[in-house]
Write a protein that holds these residues in place. Structure first.
Motif, PDB file in Angstrom:
ATOM      1  N   GLU A   1      19.929  17.987  -5.624  1.00  0.00           N
ATOM      2  CA  GLU A   1      18.729  17.849  -4.798  1.00  0.00           C
ATOM      3  C   GLU A   1      17.645  17.143  -5.595  1.00  0.00           C
ATOM      4  OE1 GLU A   1      18.795  21.698  -1.922  1.00  0.00           O
ATOM      5  OE2 GLU A   1      18.164  22.044  -3.993  1.00  0.00           O
ATOM      6  N   TYR A   2      16.807  16.451  -4.867  1.00  0.00           N
ATOM      7  CA  TYR A   2      15.691  15.727  -5.466  1.00  0.00           C
ATOM      8  C   TYR A   2      14.399  16.226  -4.841  1.00  0.00           C
ATOM      9  CZ  TYR A   2      19.350  12.588  -7.011  1.00  0.00           C
ATOM     10  OH  TYR A   2      20.475  12.081  -7.586  1.00  0.00           O
ATOM     11  N   GLU A   3      13.362  16.308  -5.667  1.00  0.00           N
ATOM     12  CA  GLU A   3      12.041  16.659  -5.155  1.00  0.00           C
ATOM     13  C   GLU A   3      10.979  15.934  -5.958  1.00  0.00           C
ATOM     14  OE1 GLU A   3      10.853  20.838  -5.779  1.00  0.00           O
ATOM     15  OE2 GLU A   3      12.635  20.989  -7.050  1.00  0.00           O
ATOM     16  N   ILE A   4       9.836  15.770  -5.355  1.00  0.00           N
ATOM     17  CA  ILE A   4       8.737  15.095  -6.039  1.00  0.00           C
ATOM     18  C   ILE A   4       8.167  16.064  -7.081  1.00  0.00           C
ATOM     19  CG2 ILE A   4       6.990  15.779  -4.351  1.00  0.00           C
ATOM     20  CD1 ILE A   4       5.802  12.908  -4.696  1.00  0.00           C
ATOM     21  N   SER A   5       7.851  15.559  -8.254  1.00  0.00           N
ATOM     22  CA  SER A   5       7.311  16.389  -9.334  1.00  0.00           C
ATOM     23  C   SER A   5       5.791  16.519  -9.190  1.00  0.00           C
ATOM     24  CB  SER A   5       7.637  15.752 -10.688  1.00  0.00           C
ATOM     25  OG  SER A   5       6.883  14.554 -10.834  1.00  0.00           O
ATOM     26  N   GLU A   6       5.214  17.352 -10.020  1.00  0.00           N
ATOM     27  CA  GLU A   6       3.741  17.469 -10.046  1.00  0.00           C
ATOM     28  C   GLU A   6       3.115  16.112 -10.376  1.00  0.00           C
ATOM     29  OE1 GLU A   6       1.390  19.726  -9.194  1.00  0.00           O
ATOM     30  OE2 GLU A   6       3.114  20.754  -8.313  1.00  0.00           O
ATOM     31  N   LEU A   7       3.725  15.401 -11.320  1.00  0.00           N
ATOM     32  CA  LEU A   7       3.224  14.074 -11.679  1.00  0.00           C
ATOM     33  C   LEU A   7       3.297  13.147 -10.469  1.00  0.00           C
ATOM     34  CD1 LEU A   7       2.114  12.199 -13.870  1.00  0.00           C
ATOM     35  CD2 LEU A   7       4.488  11.711 -14.523  1.00  0.00           C
ATOM     36  N   GLY A   8       4.398  13.209  -9.737  1.00  0.00           N
ATOM     37  CA  GLY A   8       4.531  12.408  -8.523  1.00  0.00           C
ATOM     38  C   GLY A   8       3.491  12.784  -7.480  1.00  0.00           C
ATOM     39  N   ARG A   9       3.255  14.087  -7.334  1.00  0.00           N
ATOM     40  CA  ARG A   9       2.237  14.556  -6.377  1.00  0.00           C
ATOM     41  C   ARG A   9       0.845  14.084  -6.763  1.00  0.00           C
ATOM     42  NH1 ARG A   9       5.181  19.177  -6.763  1.00  0.00           N
ATOM     43  NH2 ARG A   9       6.449  19.632  -4.950  1.00  0.00           N
ATOM     44  N   SER A  10       0.625  13.885  -8.052  1.00  0.00           N
ATOM     45  CA  SER A  10      -0.707  13.444  -8.500  1.00  0.00           C
ATOM     46  C   SER A  10      -1.047  12.046  -7.981  1.00  0.00           C
ATOM     47  CB  SER A  10      -0.802  13.491 -10.031  1.00  0.00           C
ATOM     48  OG  SER A  10      -0.059  12.428 -10.620  1.00  0.00           O
ATOM     49  N   LEU A  11      -0.056  11.335  -7.459  1.00  0.00           N
ATOM     50  CA  LEU A  11      -0.302  10.011  -6.875  1.00  0.00           C
ATOM     51  C   LEU A  11      -0.874  10.105  -5.465  1.00  0.00           C
ATOM     52  CD1 LEU A  11       2.970   8.288  -8.061  1.00  0.00           C
ATOM     53  CD2 LEU A  11       0.655   7.756  -8.845  1.00  0.00           C
ATOM     54  N   GLY A  12      -0.947  11.311  -4.918  1.00  0.00           N
ATOM     55  CA  GLY A  12      -1.438  11.518  -3.554  1.00  0.00           C
ATOM     56  C   GLY A  12      -2.757  10.827  -3.250  1.00  0.00           C
ATOM     57  N   PRO A  13      -3.797  11.010  -4.077  1.00  0.00           N
ATOM     58  CA  PRO A  13      -5.065  10.345  -3.779  1.00  0.00           C
ATOM     59  C   PRO A  13      -4.953   8.813  -3.771  1.00  0.00           C
ATOM     60  CG  PRO A  13      -5.405  12.108  -5.363  1.00  0.00           C
ATOM     61  CD  PRO A  13      -3.914  11.947  -5.200  1.00  0.00           C
ATOM     62  N   LEU A  14      -4.112   8.274  -4.650  1.00  0.00           N
ATOM     63  CA  LEU A  14      -3.903   6.830  -4.673  1.00  0.00           C
ATOM     64  C   LEU A  14      -3.286   6.371  -3.360  1.00  0.00           C
ATOM     65  CD1 LEU A  14      -3.704   4.040  -6.069  1.00  0.00           C
ATOM     66  CD2 LEU A  14      -1.518   4.815  -7.016  1.00  0.00           C
ATOM     67  N   PHE A  15      -2.245   7.075  -2.911  1.00  0.00           N
ATOM     68  CA  PHE A  15      -1.587   6.720  -1.658  1.00  0.00           C
ATOM     69  C   PHE A  15      -2.522   6.928  -0.468  1.00  0.00           C
ATOM     70  CE2 PHE A  15       2.706   7.569  -3.814  1.00  0.00           C
ATOM     71  CZ  PHE A  15       2.809   6.253  -4.194  1.00  0.00           C
ATOM     72  N   ALA A  16      -3.365   7.964  -0.517  1.00  0.00           N
ATOM     73  CA  ALA A  16      -4.331   8.194   0.569  1.00  0.00           C
ATOM     74  C   ALA A  16      -5.316   7.034   0.658  1.00  0.00           C
ATOM     75  CB  ALA A  16      -5.066   9.520   0.347  1.00  0.00           C
ATOM     76  N   SER A  17      -5.772   6.556  -0.499  1.00  0.00           N
ATOM     77  CA  SER A  17      -6.683   5.403  -0.506  1.00  0.00           C
ATOM     78  C   SER A  17      -6.006   4.162   0.055  1.00  0.00           C
ATOM     79  CB  SER A  17      -7.180   5.110  -1.924  1.00  0.00           C
ATOM     80  OG  SER A  17      -7.972   6.160  -2.383  1.00  0.00           O
ATOM     81  N   LEU A  18      -4.753   3.958  -0.322  1.00  0.00           N
ATOM     82  CA  LEU A  18      -4.020   2.798   0.188  1.00  0.00           C
ATOM     83  C   LEU A  18      -3.790   2.912   1.693  1.00  0.00           C
ATOM     84  CD1 LEU A  18      -1.465   2.320  -2.694  1.00  0.00           C
ATOM     85  CD2 LEU A  18      -3.353   0.805  -2.098  1.00  0.00           C
ATOM     86  N   SER A  19      -3.520   4.128   2.149  1.00  0.00           N
ATOM     87  CA  SER A  19      -3.334   4.349   3.579  1.00  0.00           C
ATOM     88  C   SER A  19      -4.623   4.021   4.331  1.00  0.00           C
ATOM     89  CB  SER A  19      -2.920   5.801   3.825  1.00  0.00           C
ATOM     90  OG  SER A  19      -2.778   6.037   5.193  1.00  0.00           O
ATOM     91  N   GLU A  20      -5.730   4.436   3.768  1.00  0.00           N
ATOM     92  CA  GLU A  20      -7.034   4.126   4.371  1.00  0.00           C
ATOM     93  C   GLU A  20      -7.267   2.614   4.387  1.00  0.00           C
ATOM     94  OE1 GLU A  20     -11.609   4.827   3.079  1.00  0.00           O
ATOM     95  OE2 GLU A  20     -10.312   6.601   3.012  1.00  0.00           O
ATOM     96  N   TRP A  21      -6.922   1.953   3.296  1.00  0.00           N
ATOM     97  CA  TRP A  21      -7.114   0.502   3.212  1.00  0.00           C
ATOM     98  C   TRP A  21      -6.222  -0.234   4.203  1.00  0.00           C
ATOM     99  CZ3 TRP A  21      -4.778  -4.141   2.416  1.00  0.00           C
ATOM    100  CH2 TRP A  21      -5.616  -5.218   2.125  1.00  0.00           C
ATOM    101  N   SER A  22      -5.107   0.375   4.580  1.00  0.00           N
ATOM    102  CA  SER A  22      -4.189  -0.304   5.499  1.00  0.00           C
ATOM    103  C   SER A  22      -4.850  -0.643   6.828  1.00  0.00           C
ATOM    104  CB  SER A  22      -2.915   0.522   5.713  1.00  0.00           C
ATOM    105  OG  SER A  22      -3.198   1.675   6.477  1.00  0.00           O
ATOM    106  N   GLY A  23      -5.996  -0.057   7.111  1.00  0.00           N
ATOM    107  CA  GLY A  23      -6.775  -0.446   8.285  1.00  0.00           C
ATOM    108  C   GLY A  23      -7.210  -1.903   8.240  1.00  0.00           C
ATOM    109  N   ASN A  24      -7.130  -2.513   7.073  1.00  0.00           N
ATOM    110  CA  ASN A  24      -7.499  -3.925   6.904  1.00  0.00           C
ATOM    111  C   ASN A  24      -6.338  -4.883   7.181  1.00  0.00           C
ATOM    112  OD1 ASN A  24     -10.286  -3.744   5.984  1.00  0.00           O
ATOM    113  ND2 ASN A  24      -9.426  -2.705   4.209  1.00  0.00           N
ATOM    114  N   LEU A  25      -5.173  -4.371   7.495  1.00  0.00           N
ATOM    115  CA  LEU A  25      -4.006  -5.245   7.659  1.00  0.00           C
ATOM    116  C   LEU A  25      -4.178  -6.252   8.796  1.00  0.00           C
ATOM    117  CD1 LEU A  25      -1.085  -2.806   6.855  1.00  0.00           C
ATOM    118  CD2 LEU A  25      -2.018  -4.642   5.431  1.00  0.00           C
ATOM    119  N   ALA A  26      -4.908  -5.877   9.833  1.00  0.00           N
ATOM    120  CA  ALA A  26      -5.163  -6.831  10.927  1.00  0.00           C
ATOM    121  C   ALA A  26      -6.006  -7.995  10.405  1.00  0.00           C
ATOM    122  CB  ALA A  26      -5.858  -6.140  12.096  1.00  0.00           C
TER     123      ALA A  26
END
Length: 121
Positions: free
Chosen positions: A80-105
């Protein structure tokens, strides 16, 4: 004059290399969204990845400390595979990128305008 390495010129370049490799974000997203998964479950969720590439990316993510691989010594063996604590620490980065994706248009509009200018030349 001293030569500047790309890492010195752009200190986030190594982060980009680790996090934004072709399949890293879909794998990390699937593990974050759905929790611990077996290889075949990940493969079903990320339908366009080949088994060979999924294996390579999971090994690299494990090596980088972003994914934890757990081997269960049972019959048949289970991994089995799972995301580590270090991987989870990328959450804010991905959240910011998700927010920025509003600029794709806007990006699509800029590309279209560029292509129109380029074809008129």
């Amino acid at each position: 004059m001293t030569e500047t390495t790309p890492e010195q010129a752009c200190p986030i370049a190594p982060v980009v290399d680790i996090v934004f490799s072709r399949w890293t974000t879909p794998i990390l997203w699937a593990l974050h969204e759905y929790g611990r998964q077996r290889f075949v479950e990940l493969q079903r969720r990320i339908t366009t990845i080949t088994p060979k590439v999924l294996t390579q990316r999971l090994r690299q993510l494990e090596r980088d400390g972003l994914v934890v691989r757990t081997y269960h010594a049972e019959v048949p063996p289970r991994v089995e595979y799972e995301i580590s604590e270090l991987g989870r620490s990328l959450g804010p980065l991905f959240a910011s990128l998700s927010e920025w994706s509003g600029n794709l248009a806007r990006v699509a509009a800029a590309r279209e305008a560029y292509d129109e200018r380029s074809s008129a030349r």
